[in-house]
Design a protein around this motif. Structure first.
Motif, PDB file in Angstrom:
ATOM      1  N   TRP B  41       0.719  -1.095  -0.027  1.00 13.62           N
ATOM      2  CA  TRP B  41      -0.096   0.039  -0.094  1.00 13.62           C
ATOM      3  C   TRP B  41       0.931   1.258  -0.008  1.00 13.62           C
ATOM      4  O   TRP B  41       0.512   2.289  -0.731  1.00 13.62           O
ATOM      5  N   ILE B  42       2.021   1.250   0.707  1.00 14.95           N
ATOM      6  CA  ILE B  42       3.000   2.290   0.908  1.00 14.95           C
ATOM      7  C   ILE B  42       3.515   2.571  -0.708  1.00 14.95           C
ATOM      8  O   ILE B  42       3.409   3.619  -1.204  1.00 14.95           O
ATOM      9  N   GLU B  43       3.985   1.759  -1.487  1.00  9.45           N
ATOM     10  CA  GLU B  43       4.391   1.924  -2.840  1.00  9.45           C
ATOM     11  C   GLU B  43       3.405   2.221  -3.827  1.00  9.45           C
ATOM     12  O   GLU B  43       3.481   3.117  -4.535  1.00  9.45           O
ATOM     13  N   LEU B  44       2.177   1.593  -3.613  1.00  8.66           N
ATOM     14  CA  LEU B  44       1.075   2.269  -4.228  1.00  8.66           C
ATOM     15  C   LEU B  44       0.543   3.434  -3.894  1.00  8.66           C
ATOM     16  O   LEU B  44       0.254   4.484  -4.983  1.00  8.66           O
ATOM     17  N   GLY B  45       0.711   3.935  -2.855  1.00 11.31           N
ATOM     18  CA  GLY B  45       0.427   5.366  -2.536  1.00 11.31           C
ATOM     19  C   GLY B  45       1.394   6.269  -3.022  1.00 11.31           C
ATOM     20  O   GLY B  45       0.942   7.366  -3.451  1.00 11.31           O
ATOM     21  N   ALA B  46       2.577   5.840  -2.858  1.00 10.31           N
ATOM     22  CA  ALA B  46       3.697   6.858  -3.353  1.00 10.31           C
ATOM     23  C   ALA B  46       3.671   7.019  -4.891  1.00 10.31           C
ATOM     24  O   ALA B  46       3.581   8.251  -5.420  1.00 10.31           O
ATOM     25  N   VAL B  47       3.131   6.151  -5.633  1.00  6.07           N
ATOM     26  CA  VAL B  47       2.792   6.145  -7.111  1.00  6.07           C
ATOM     27  C   VAL B  47       1.779   7.087  -7.560  1.00  6.07           C
ATOM     28  O   VAL B  47       1.682   8.073  -8.155  1.00  6.07           O
ATOM     29  N   ALA B  48       0.697   6.956  -6.497  1.00  6.93           N
ATOM     30  CA  ALA B  48      -0.630   7.598  -6.548  1.00  6.93           C
ATOM     31  C   ALA B  48      -0.337   9.162  -6.418  1.00  6.93           C
ATOM     32  O   ALA B  48      -0.571   9.970  -7.161  1.00  6.93           O
ATOM     33  N   VAL B  49       0.451   9.490  -5.314  1.00  7.31           N
ATOM     34  CA  VAL B  49       0.966  10.994  -4.921  1.00  7.31           C
ATOM     35  C   VAL B  49       1.772  11.646  -6.109  1.00  7.31           C
ATOM     36  O   VAL B  49       1.357  12.502  -6.609  1.00  7.31           O
ATOM     37  N   LEU B  50       2.552  10.650  -6.762  1.00  9.85           N
ATOM     38  CA  LEU B  50       3.438  11.427  -7.731  1.00  9.85           C
ATOM     39  C   LEU B  50       2.645  11.576  -9.032  1.00  9.85           C
ATOM     40  O   LEU B  50       2.609  12.658  -9.658  1.00  9.85           O
ATOM     41  N   ALA B  51       1.713  10.548  -9.292  1.00 10.19           N
ATOM     42  CA  ALA B  51       0.735  10.594 -10.474  1.00 10.19           C
ATOM     43  C   ALA B  51      -0.129  12.020 -10.534  1.00 10.19           C
ATOM     44  O   ALA B  51      -0.171  12.744 -11.336  1.00 10.19           O
ATOM     45  N   VAL B  52      -0.740  12.011  -9.169  1.00  9.97           N
ATOM     46  CA  VAL B  52      -1.729  13.073  -8.960  1.00  9.97           C
ATOM     47  C   VAL B  52      -0.921  14.684  -9.016  1.00  9.97           C
ATOM     48  O   VAL B  52      -1.239  15.573  -9.790  1.00  9.97           O
ATOM     49  N   THR B  53       0.550  14.673  -8.607  1.00 12.37           N
ATOM     50  CA  THR B  53       1.269  15.707  -8.636  1.00 12.37           C
ATOM     51  C   THR B  53       1.384  16.275 -10.046  1.00 12.37           C
ATOM     52  O   THR B  53       1.709  17.428 -10.487  1.00 12.37           O
ATOM     53  N   ILE B  54       2.116  15.045 -10.908  1.00 12.23           N
ATOM     54  CA  ILE B  54       2.140  15.391 -12.402  1.00 12.23           C
ATOM     55  C   ILE B  54       1.231  15.898 -12.976  1.00 12.23           C
ATOM     56  O   ILE B  54       1.087  16.935 -13.809  1.00 12.23           O
ATOM     57  N   VAL B  55      -0.076  15.298 -12.723  1.00 10.65           N
ATOM     58  CA  VAL B  55      -1.229  15.802 -13.317  1.00 10.65           C
ATOM     59  C   VAL B  55      -1.750  17.271 -13.044  1.00 10.65           C
ATOM     60  O   VAL B  55      -1.978  17.909 -13.812  1.00 10.65           O
ATOM     61  N   MET B  56      -1.408  17.536 -11.675  1.00 13.56           N
ATOM     62  CA  MET B  56      -1.615  18.787 -11.319  1.00 13.56           C
ATOM     63  C   MET B  56      -0.810  19.982 -11.957  1.00 13.56           C
ATOM     64  O   MET B  56      -1.168  20.904 -12.457  1.00 13.56           O
ATOM     65  N   ALA B  57       0.429  19.688 -12.337  1.00 14.07           N
ATOM     66  CA  ALA B  57       1.615  20.315 -12.900  1.00 14.07           C
ATOM     67  C   ALA B  57       1.193  20.387 -14.184  1.00 14.07           C
ATOM     68  O   ALA B  57       1.260  21.510 -14.879  1.00 14.07           O
ATOM     69  N   ILE B  58       0.720  19.444 -15.030  1.00 17.10           N
ATOM     70  CA  ILE B  58       0.327  19.545 -16.323  1.00 17.10           C
ATOM     71  C   ILE B  58      -0.932  20.383 -16.605  1.00 17.10           C
ATOM     72  O   ILE B  58      -0.652  21.594 -17.309  1.00 17.10           O
ATOM     73  N   VAL B  59      -1.884  20.497 -15.682  1.00 21.89           N
ATOM     74  CA  VAL B  59      -2.830  21.290 -15.652  1.00 21.89           C
ATOM     75  C   VAL B  59      -2.724  22.871 -15.191  1.00 21.89           C
ATOM     76  O   VAL B  59      -3.078  23.789 -16.146  1.00 21.89           O
ATOM     77  N   TRP B  60      -1.717  22.772 -14.569  1.00 26.98           N
ATOM     78  CA  TRP B  60      -1.360  24.150 -14.170  1.00 26.98           C
ATOM     79  C   TRP B  60      -0.416  24.903 -15.102  1.00 26.98           C
ATOM     80  O   TRP B  60      -0.888  26.093 -15.385  1.00 26.98           O
ATOM     81  N   ARG B  61       0.247  24.193 -15.933  1.00 30.00           N
ATOM     82  CA  ARG B  61       1.171  24.956 -16.921  1.00 30.00           C
ATOM     83  C   ARG B  61       0.817  24.189 -18.225  1.00 30.00           C
ATOM     84  O   ARG B  61       1.555  23.496 -18.842  1.00 30.00           O
ATOM     85  N   LEU B  62      -0.474  24.310 -18.550  1.00 31.87           N
ATOM     86  CA  LEU B  62      -0.996  23.512 -19.873  1.00 31.87           C
ATOM     87  C   LEU B  62      -0.165  23.884 -21.157  1.00 31.87           C
ATOM     88  O   LEU B  62      -0.404  25.029 -21.386  1.00 31.87           O
ATOM     89  N   GLY B  63       0.326  23.132 -21.885  1.00 32.38           N
ATOM     90  CA  GLY B  63       0.856  23.270 -23.170  1.00 32.38           C
ATOM     91  C   GLY B  63       1.340  22.351 -23.673  1.00 32.38           C
ATOM     92  O   GLY B  63       1.340  21.034 -23.011  1.00 32.38           O
ATOM     93  N   PRO B  64       1.658  22.094 -25.099  1.00 30.81           N
ATOM     94  CA  PRO B  64       1.925  20.955 -25.867  1.00 30.81           C
ATOM     95  C   PRO B  64       3.260  20.278 -25.236  1.00 30.81           C
ATOM     96  O   PRO B  64       3.229  18.894 -25.067  1.00 30.81           O
TER      97      PRO B  64
END
Lengths: 194, 207
Positions: B41-64
């Motif tokens: 669960w810790i490994e899955l949690g770490a992956v989920a947190v990283l994924a969410v952070t990356i998605v937020m970063a993409i949305v924040w600075r949206l560009g090709p």
């Protein structure tokens, strides 16, 4: 067929496989794994403990080895389909984990001071002393056997058939028989030499 | 060894687990599922947190370009997590071959690890020197000092000495780990030879 208190029998893996197909749910797989692990820890605890004892004389390192074997068994249970008996499956994993443990060891471990816990109490004091001595000598002799012969003799003592040992060791039943004979001869020579 | 001797020794062996061993086993058995599940669960949690952070970063600075790089990282992250989970499960299945194959693959894997360790060890000093030179060049462009003065600063100031201490520690850790790996590879090879000799005897004595 004998069943234990939880209703687990030799055919338990097959029953679980059938139930898993019937239910087709992830929760069933989790329950199956829990039940199998529970069977491992209740029925095969002696087997795992003694395999670890044959490879590791230091009690603290042996505790680590047992934990390592249990973790490996837990992870491998996902892949267990009941093709072989659970005892064979557990022994194969325990032997391989023990071999890896021995090669990782940076120096020869200190020999454990074997205590009287290893002795049956239903004997006279003289018999206890003799048996205690014999048991210590047997454990030390097994720990000193070359590893290929050691794993063969331990499986022999644990009551595995030649075909089961062939599955665990990955060699033919005939080769298993020859290896057991050599292991017995080496062990007898070591026991007689004391 | 006669049949009776064998039976006596087998009985003695099967009574050889001490009470302490049994208690340790019970404790370890209780710990194992909990520990394995928590780690998963810790490994899955770490992956989920990283994924969410990356998605937020993409949305924040949206560009090709952000979208492309972010998506690539997400794919790699997902693939790596799945691969780790899959490998964890099948590693033990691979182990179900005969001992000689098992030991041969173990030797190969450890030898590769040893090679990587040797490369790391060989690169630590040149890498550090290059980093120091790069640091000096950057300072030089700003018109600050000469090489000798720069080295003197490294060797005499507390910051420089702390950095050198870290470097010495890293070298020591790498060297110890390298020696441990060398020993492991040697022991694995010896064991593989033992098994090869036994297999040879099986063939020689067999029908």
């Amino acid at each position: 067929m004998q069943a234990d208190a939880r209703g687990l029998t030799d055919e338990t893996p097959l029953r679980f496989a059938f139930e898993e197909r019937q239910a087709g749910a992830a929760g069933t797989a989790g329950r199956r794994k829990d039940a199998l692990f529970s069977e491992v820890s209740n029925v095969h605890s002696g087997l795992i403990t003694r395999i670890a004892l044959s490879y590791e004389a230091d009690p603290a390192l042996r505790r680590d080895l047992v934990q390592d074997i249990l973790l490996a068994v837990w992870m491998a249970l996902d892949a267990y389909r009941g093709d072989s008996s659970l005892k064979t499956f557990v022994a194969a994993i325990a032997q391989k984990r023990s071999i890896s443990h021995v090669t990782r060891r940076s120096r020869e471990p200190k020999q454990e001071l074997l205590t009287d816990h290893y002795v049956s109490a239903a004997l006279s004091p003289d018999e206890i002393a003799v048996q205690n001595d014999l048991k210590k000598h047997l454990i030390r002799s097994i720990q000193k056997l070359p590893i290929p012969q050691r794993e063969a003799i331990v499986l022999c003592f644990e009551g595995f058939s030649y075909s089961e040992m062939s599955e665990v060791l990955g060699i033919s039943a005939n080769a298993v028989m020859l290896r057991c004979q050599r292991a017995k001869a080496t062990l007898k020579a070591m026991m007689d030499a004391r | 060894m006669t049949g009776d001797e064998y039976r006596d020794l087998a009985a003695l062996w099967n009574a050889s687990a001490a009470d302490g061993d049994r208690r340790d086993f019970e404790r370890a058995a209780q710990r194992t599922p909990r520990w394995a599940r928590t780690t998963m669960w810790i490994e899955l949690g770490a992956v989920a947190v990283l994924a969410v952070t990356i998605v937020m970063a993409i949305v924040w600075r949206l560009g090709p370009s952000t979208l492309l790089v972010g998506s690539l990282i997400l794919v790699i992250l997902g693939w790596s997590a799945w691969k780790r989970h899959h490998l964890g499960n099948i590693a033990l299945l691979i182990d179900t071959r005969d001992r000689l194959s098992f030991l041969a693959s173990s030797v190969e894997a450890k030898q590769a690890e040893l090679n990587r360790s040797a490369l790391g060890l060989a690169l630590i000093l040149p890498g550090t020197l290059l980093t120091m030179l790069l640091g000096f060049t950057l300072r030089g462009e700003q018109g600050e000092g000469e090489l000798a003065a720069f080295l003197a600063a490294v060797l005499t100031t507390p910051r420089g000495l702390i950095s050198l201490g870290f470097l010495a520690c890293a070298l020591m850790v790498y060297s110890v780990s390298h020696m441990r790996l060398t020993g492991e590879v040697r022991r694995l090879r010896e064991l593989r030879d033992d098994y090869a000799n036994e297999a040879e005897l099986d063939r020689f004595l067999g029908p």
